[in-house]
Design a protein around this motif. Structure first.
Motif, PDB file in Angstrom:
ATOM      1  N   LEU A  84       0.740  -1.287   0.201  1.00  0.00           N
ATOM      2  CA  LEU A  84       0.016  -0.029  -0.101  1.00  0.00           C
ATOM      3  C   LEU A  84       0.824   1.243   0.092  1.00  0.00           C
ATOM      4  CD1 LEU A  84      -2.497   1.552   0.387  1.00  0.00           C
ATOM      5  CD2 LEU A  84      -2.356   1.245   2.759  1.00  0.00           C
ATOM      6  N   SER A  85       0.676   2.259  -0.906  1.00  0.00           N
ATOM      7  CA  SER A  85       1.178   3.563  -0.794  1.00  0.00           C
ATOM      8  C   SER A  85      -0.070   4.588  -0.671  1.00  0.00           C
ATOM      9  CB  SER A  85       1.966   3.674  -2.265  1.00  0.00           C
ATOM     10  OG  SER A  85       2.902   3.021  -2.249  1.00  0.00           O
ATOM     11  N   THR A  86       0.285   5.382   0.209  1.00  0.00           N
ATOM     12  CA  THR A  86      -0.679   6.682   0.496  1.00  0.00           C
ATOM     13  C   THR A  86       0.023   7.838   0.994  1.00  0.00           C
ATOM     14  OG1 THR A  86      -2.665   7.230   1.394  1.00  0.00           O
ATOM     15  CG2 THR A  86      -1.475   5.857   2.716  1.00  0.00           C
ATOM     16  N   SER A  87      -0.647   8.973   0.723  1.00  0.00           N
ATOM     17  CA  SER A  87       0.003  10.063   1.151  1.00  0.00           C
ATOM     18  C   SER A  87      -1.250  11.141   1.682  1.00  0.00           C
ATOM     19  CB  SER A  87       0.839  10.623   0.026  1.00  0.00           C
ATOM     20  OG  SER A  87       0.131  11.206  -1.004  1.00  0.00           O
ATOM     21  N   ARG A  88      -0.741  11.990   2.497  1.00  0.00           N
ATOM     22  CA  ARG A  88      -1.757  13.092   2.926  1.00  0.00           C
ATOM     23  C   ARG A  88      -0.821  14.249   3.755  1.00  0.00           C
ATOM     24  NH1 ARG A  88      -5.561  11.920   8.404  1.00  0.00           N
ATOM     25  NH2 ARG A  88      -6.791  13.963   8.542  1.00  0.00           N
ATOM     26  N   SER A  89      -1.427  15.374   3.209  1.00  0.00           N
ATOM     27  CA  SER A  89      -0.916  16.599   3.768  1.00  0.00           C
ATOM     28  C   SER A  89       0.766  16.646   3.380  1.00  0.00           C
ATOM     29  CB  SER A  89      -1.035  16.785   5.290  1.00  0.00           C
ATOM     30  OG  SER A  89      -2.426  16.815   5.736  1.00  0.00           O
ATOM     31  N   GLY A  90       0.969  16.195   2.080  1.00  0.00           N
ATOM     32  CA  GLY A  90       2.393  16.028   1.639  1.00  0.00           C
ATOM     33  C   GLY A  90       3.264  15.009   2.590  1.00  0.00           C
ATOM     34  N   MET A  91       2.801  14.232   3.244  1.00  0.00           N
ATOM     35  CA  MET A  91       3.477  12.968   3.814  1.00  0.00           C
ATOM     36  C   MET A  91       3.165  11.731   3.051  1.00  0.00           C
ATOM     37  SD  MET A  91       3.134  14.204   7.848  1.00  0.00           S
ATOM     38  CE  MET A  91       1.307  14.247   7.852  1.00  0.00           C
ATOM     39  N   THR A  92       4.132  10.876   2.969  1.00  0.00           N
ATOM     40  CA  THR A  92       4.113   9.864   2.178  1.00  0.00           C
ATOM     41  C   THR A  92       4.295   8.449   2.963  1.00  0.00           C
ATOM     42  OG1 THR A  92       4.760  10.807   0.105  1.00  0.00           O
ATOM     43  CG2 THR A  92       4.807   8.362   0.030  1.00  0.00           C
ATOM     44  N   LYS A 109       9.130  13.649   6.459  1.00  0.00           N
ATOM     45  CA  LYS A 109       8.100  14.745   6.766  1.00  0.00           C
ATOM     46  C   LYS A 109       7.455  13.993   7.892  1.00  0.00           C
ATOM     47  CE  LYS A 109       4.680  18.140   5.568  1.00  0.00           C
ATOM     48  NZ  LYS A 109       4.244  18.782   4.668  1.00  0.00           N
ATOM     49  N   LEU A 110       6.945  12.650   7.359  1.00  0.00           N
ATOM     50  CA  LEU A 110       6.295  11.877   8.263  1.00  0.00           C
ATOM     51  C   LEU A 110       7.094  11.255   9.424  1.00  0.00           C
ATOM     52  CD1 LEU A 110       3.574  10.314   9.136  1.00  0.00           C
ATOM     53  CD2 LEU A 110       4.150   8.597   7.493  1.00  0.00           C
ATOM     54  N   LEU A 111       8.219  10.963   9.345  1.00  0.00           N
ATOM     55  CA  LEU A 111       9.087  10.609  10.231  1.00  0.00           C
ATOM     56  C   LEU A 111       9.140  11.776  11.427  1.00  0.00           C
ATOM     57  CD1 LEU A 111      11.880   8.694   8.312  1.00  0.00           C
ATOM     58  CD2 LEU A 111      10.357   7.426   9.827  1.00  0.00           C
ATOM     59  N   ALA A 112       9.208  12.769  10.827  1.00  0.00           N
ATOM     60  CA  ALA A 112       9.474  13.928  11.784  1.00  0.00           C
ATOM     61  C   ALA A 112       8.332  14.060  12.739  1.00  0.00           C
ATOM     62  CB  ALA A 112       9.725  15.248  10.910  1.00  0.00           C
ATOM     63  N   SER A 113       7.026  13.603  12.337  1.00  0.00           N
ATOM     64  CA  SER A 113       6.017  13.741  13.178  1.00  0.00           C
ATOM     65  C   SER A 113       5.933  12.544  14.010  1.00  0.00           C
ATOM     66  CB  SER A 113       4.683  13.619  12.291  1.00  0.00           C
ATOM     67  OG  SER A 113       4.616  12.584  11.545  1.00  0.00           O
ATOM     68  N   LEU A 114       6.652  11.296  13.574  1.00  0.00           N
ATOM     69  CA  LEU A 114       6.661  10.320  14.562  1.00  0.00           C
ATOM     70  C   LEU A 114       7.824  10.010  15.475  1.00  0.00           C
ATOM     71  CD1 LEU A 114       6.059   7.541  11.674  1.00  0.00           C
ATOM     72  CD2 LEU A 114       4.394   8.589  13.200  1.00  0.00           C
ATOM     73  N   ILE A 115       8.975  10.744  15.133  1.00  0.00           N
ATOM     74  CA  ILE A 115      10.238  10.432  15.919  1.00  0.00           C
ATOM     75  C   ILE A 115      10.832  11.600  16.400  1.00  0.00           C
ATOM     76  CG2 ILE A 115      10.615   8.237  15.206  1.00  0.00           C
ATOM     77  CD1 ILE A 115      12.713   9.294  13.450  1.00  0.00           C
ATOM     78  N   GLY A 116      10.278  12.901  15.990  1.00  0.00           N
ATOM     79  CA  GLY A 116      10.862  14.286  16.094  1.00  0.00           C
ATOM     80  C   GLY A 116      11.590  14.975  15.361  1.00  0.00           C
ATOM     81  N   PRO A 117      11.826  15.981  14.836  1.00  0.00           N
ATOM     82  CA  PRO A 117      12.519  16.700  13.658  1.00  0.00           C
ATOM     83  C   PRO A 117      13.784  16.396  14.105  1.00  0.00           C
ATOM     84  CG  PRO A 117      11.449  18.235  15.000  1.00  0.00           C
ATOM     85  CD  PRO A 117      11.149  17.024  15.818  1.00  0.00           C
ATOM     86  N   ARG A 122      18.558  13.725  11.210  1.00  0.00           N
ATOM     87  CA  ARG A 122      19.790  13.031  11.349  1.00  0.00           C
ATOM     88  C   ARG A 122      19.784  11.556  10.555  1.00  0.00           C
ATOM     89  NH1 ARG A 122      19.909  14.245  17.035  1.00  0.00           N
ATOM     90  NH2 ARG A 122      19.557  12.106  17.436  1.00  0.00           N
ATOM     91  N   SER A 123      18.660  10.909  10.824  1.00  0.00           N
ATOM     92  CA  SER A 123      18.588   9.571  10.158  1.00  0.00           C
ATOM     93  C   SER A 123      17.490   9.429   9.206  1.00  0.00           C
ATOM     94  CB  SER A 123      18.505   8.569  11.409  1.00  0.00           C
ATOM     95  OG  SER A 123      17.541   9.057  12.447  1.00  0.00           O
ATOM     96  N   GLY A 124      16.721  10.373   8.783  1.00  0.00           N
ATOM     97  CA  GLY A 124      15.582  10.177   7.970  1.00  0.00           C
ATOM     98  C   GLY A 124      15.993   9.833   6.635  1.00  0.00           C
ATOM     99  N   ALA A 125      16.962  10.146   6.077  1.00  0.00           N
ATOM    100  CA  ALA A 125      17.478   9.737   4.734  1.00  0.00           C
ATOM    101  C   ALA A 125      17.643   8.177   4.572  1.00  0.00           C
ATOM    102  CB  ALA A 125      18.895  10.381   4.300  1.00  0.00           C
TER     103      ALA A 125
END
Length: 235
Positions: A84-92, A109-117, A122-125
């Motif tokens: 499944l692939s989906t996105s909302r408010s620019g987050m995938t 962007k979604l990771l920032a909302s889950l684990i903090g910016p 640092r590790s999002g990529a």
């Protein structure tokens, strides 16, 4: 002159023979009516769900409306496995379920909302390229993935009435509709009674079914070096 006449006679005989052996053109066959248009709504829904289960695989794509916003959805199902692939408010977000195990992949962007910016920066990529495996007992992602399965969507339909029949994208269908919410479901009336379209009657918010019975080789368990095991949450 006699030679010319003889040759012409032989040619005519050969042509006549060929003509007699040429098969008559066969009209293209059309799938037989499957009878669902004459059934009551609960029976139509049951037949559509059974057809999906028998197909074992399908592709569901389009948009759903969440909190008033359109969200694109692309779901491929093969047996009990889904991608499944989906996105909302620019987050995938991607959700992969194989053999009962659900993995997820999120953009930065979604990771920032889950684990903090800070941690996401640092590790999002790296995390965005990996499939994250939730800790044992965490059903959050598996439950989210199951909400988008068409079988669950069909089972949740309430208050639908039977409309008329029509042709949609070249397929004869019976129309089920929810007048209160302006929702629709198209079910094929020839061949297998597959659901072909579900969602809003007009505008955004509709999903189309295609590729029944197709193979989706991309639905497979990630390699070990593509998986990030997430630690259990602290109590």
């Amino acid at each position: 002159m006699k030679s010319v006449v003889a040759t012409a006679a032989i040619s005519a005989a050969l042509l006549a023979g060929c003509a007699s052996e040429t098969p008559e053109p066969v009209a293209p066959s059309t799938p037989a009516d499957n009878g669902v248009a004459a059934l009551a709504v609960p029976e139509i829904l049951e037949r559509a769900e059974q057809a999906l289960t028998a197909a074992k695989s399908y592709h569901l794509a389009g948009q759903v409306i969440q909190d008033g916003q359109p969200s694109p959805v692309d779901l491929k199902k093969s047996g009990g496995n889904t991608l499944l692939s989906t996105s909302r408010s620019g987050m995938t977000l991607q959700l992969l379920t194989v053999d009962g195990q659900t993995y997820f992949r999120a953009d930065e962007k979604l990771l920032a909302s889950l684990i903090g910016p800070e941690l996401a920066e640092r590790s999002g990529a790296i995390m965005a390229k990996s499939w994250m495996k939730p800790p044992a007992g965490d059903r959050t992602w598996a439950d989210l993935a199951s909400e988008f399965r068409a079988e669950a969507m069909l089972a949740s339909l309430k208050g639908f009435t039977k409309g008329g029949t029509k042709v949609s994208n070249g397929h004869p269908v019976v129309v089920l509709q929810d007048p209160a919410k302006k929702g629709i479901l198209y079910v094929a009336t020839t061949g297998e009674p597959y659901p072909l379209k579900m969602g809003a009657e007009q505008g955004v918010g509709s999903l189309l079914f295609t590729e029944f019975g197709a193979d989706f080789p991309e639905i497979k368990a990630p390699a070990a070096n593509e998986i990030l095991q997430l630690p259990a949450r602290k109590k």
